[in-house]
Design an enzyme around this catalytic site. Structure first.
Site: not given
Length: 482
Positions: A252-256
């Site tokens: 997800s976006k959290r992983h950049g």
RNA sequence: GGCCCCGUCGUCCAGCGGCCUAGGACGCCGGCCUUUCAAGCCGGUAACGCGGGUUCGAAUCCCGUCGGGGCUACCA
């Protein structure tokens, strides 16, 4: 029957690596079978769809070298391949299903549904739609509809019943219709849901194989039911394992770096990305990790795709990128290096400077994993006043033998006849003998003095590229600073 | 909760009843090479979730269990 596959991204964000991987597998399957690879844009969500994102999809696929035979940008016999242009068609199909009794109007409001859902959950009953509007007669439904009462159209899921299909990667999967509620086909504003639009397109575009993420596995019976109601022929499905982030959670976006663009901009080579993504759920051969796209096409087989979800490992990707960078033709590498170096410097390179980059290029090429690392390994060449890495300076310049080594180096390098690496090396080695210094003690100060760091390309070649004048100037400057 | 999918080294993959004292790759550790850093070469580390079956024989088949994931919207 000739294979027709598609990918259908929604332009609501940058192209996700998971979608890119799905695109890759579809493309490989099409190329392997001599089939047709189609790009459709699922932009029914007008509010969230943006042109910029559609362009990102096209750019991303192009970057990876995944060319499509039909679809957005290249055309084909089925229109624009953009769902926003086919709203009439979805309405038409909904009308047909309504007329045939396979679908019905539902007047339940969102808040009513919400309330009943909560109630059902509280009582431990399945939270799906209870189907009460299905019991409304045609007459009543028609009347309320004409009076302008808001309504959605739902599919009348046949019950009792079971939908079974042979998934290429999962084998036989079956769903009892009791677990599928009468889902919405058309929203109260008249727009089609994903299930309707996607299925209608797959039927209309004569799609033979649908290879997509496993997150859609449980939606598949819905799609089969719609297809059946339309009288279409059901495609063969292949549900690909999902991709996860390094923490084992959904990518997800959290992983950049979930967007392909991040890798495009991050110094990765498309060939490396292509090769690496192939490995996520598939293998060319037990002992082979690096292979060409032609080899991948030759061997690709959907039925050999793994059932397991895969974690996207940026470290392995980087390693592979290094492999591909080293395999680059040196001239090609340098062409890619120029703009990056100029970007870092904030100005254009002069002819002489370009020659320096060309000379140092091959030495840098075998030392980087990412193209973006190139500037930092090269710009020391062009710094007027060299800045020294603090740790490097402390580590080697404050050694007691350093001043004499620098003095001797200055003397000897001033006297070198021809300024070429071999002669520079001969002189400096003679210096080591004379001062009885080992290479580390005698040479590292020169490296730090001329490049600013203990880490740099090979010294003698670097000095040659730097030129006698700059080399001596830097040696004296460092000596003076001791 | 219900339905569905999955379960081999930390990670990706190979394995599809005997070739497995489980193979390759990344990572990690050690060595060689060496002017630094890489690269390269050599070696090492590390896994069949658990419990029952079936079978002469199971990582491979079956059942259960546990664990992970997906779906369960008028998102896709």
């Amino acid at each position: 029957m000739t294979v027709r596959v598609r990918i259908a991204p929604s332009p609501t964000g940058l192209l996700h690596v998971g979608n890119a991987r799905a695109a890759l597998f579809n493309w490989l399957f099409a190329r392997h079978t001599g089939g047709t690879f189609i790009l459709r844009i699922d932009d029914t969500d007008l509010a969230r769809s943006e042109n910029e994102y559609e362009e990102d999809v096209l750019t991303g696929l192009g970057w990876l070298g995944l060319d499509w035979d039909e679809g957005v940008g290249v055309g084909g016999p089925y229109g624009t391949y953009r769902q926003s242009d086919r709203l009439d068609r979805y309405a038409e199909v909904a009308g047909l299903l309504l007329a045939a009794g396979d679908a019905y109007y539902c007047f339940c409001t969102p808040s009513e549904l919400d309330e009943r859902r909560k109630e059902a959950q509280a009582q431990g009953r399945p939270p799906g739609y209870d189907g009460r509007c299905r019991l409304l007669g045609d007459a009543e439904a028609g009347r309320r509809q004409e009076q302008g009462e808001a309504a959605v159209i739902r599919l009348a899921v046949p019950r009792p019943g079971v939908t079974t299909f042979d998934d290429i990667v999962r084998d036989e999967v079956r769903f009892d219709h009791d677990a599928i509620d009468d889902f919405v086909l058309v929203r109260s504003d008249g727009s089609p849901t994903y299930h309707l639009a996607s299925t209608v397109d797959d039927v209309d575009y004569q799609i033979t194989h649908v290879a997509r993420g496993e997150d859609l596995l449980s939606s598949t019976p819905k799609h089969i039911l719609i297809t059946g109601a339309m009288g279409g022929s059901v495609p063969t499905y292949a549900h690909l394992p999902l991709l996860f982030g390094p923490d084992g959670k959904k990518l997800s976006k959290r992983h950049g770096d979930v967007s392909l663009k991040a890798y495009r901009d991050g110094g990765f080579l498309p060939e490396a990305m292509f090769n690496y993504m192939c490995l996520l759920g598939w293998s060319y051969e037990a002992e082979t990790t690096v292979f060409t796209r032609e080899q991948a096409i030759e061997r690709f087989d959907l039925s050999a795709v793994s059932k397991n979800a895969a974690i996207f490992d940026p470290e392995k990707l980087e390693w592979m990128n290094g492999v591909y960078i080293r395999a680059l033709d040196p001239a090609d590498f340098i062409d890619r290096a120029f703009p990056l170096v100029e970007d870092e410097l904030g100005r254009e390179l002069s002819g002489a400077e370009r020659e320096q980059v060309v000379a140092l290029g091959p030495l840098v090429q075998e030392r980087v994993k990412l193209l973006t690392e190139v500037p930092e390994m090269m710009t020391f060449l062009f710094e007027g006043a060299l800045s020294y890495d603090e740790t490097s300076w402390r580590k080697v310049m404050e050694t007691e033998t350093t001043p004499s080594a620098l003095d001797a180096a200055i003397d000897r390098l001033t006297a070198v006849g021809e300024w070429v690496a071999a002669d520079i090396e001969a002189e400096l080695r003679a210096m080591l003998d004379e001062l009885e210094l080992n290479a580390r003690k005698g040479l590292q100060p020169i490296r730090v003095a001329t490049t600013g760091s203990t880490v740099s390309p090979p010294l003698f070649e670097t000095l040659e590229v730097l030129g006698r004048e700059v080399t001596l100037h830097r040696l004296r400057a460092a000596r003076a600073k001791l």
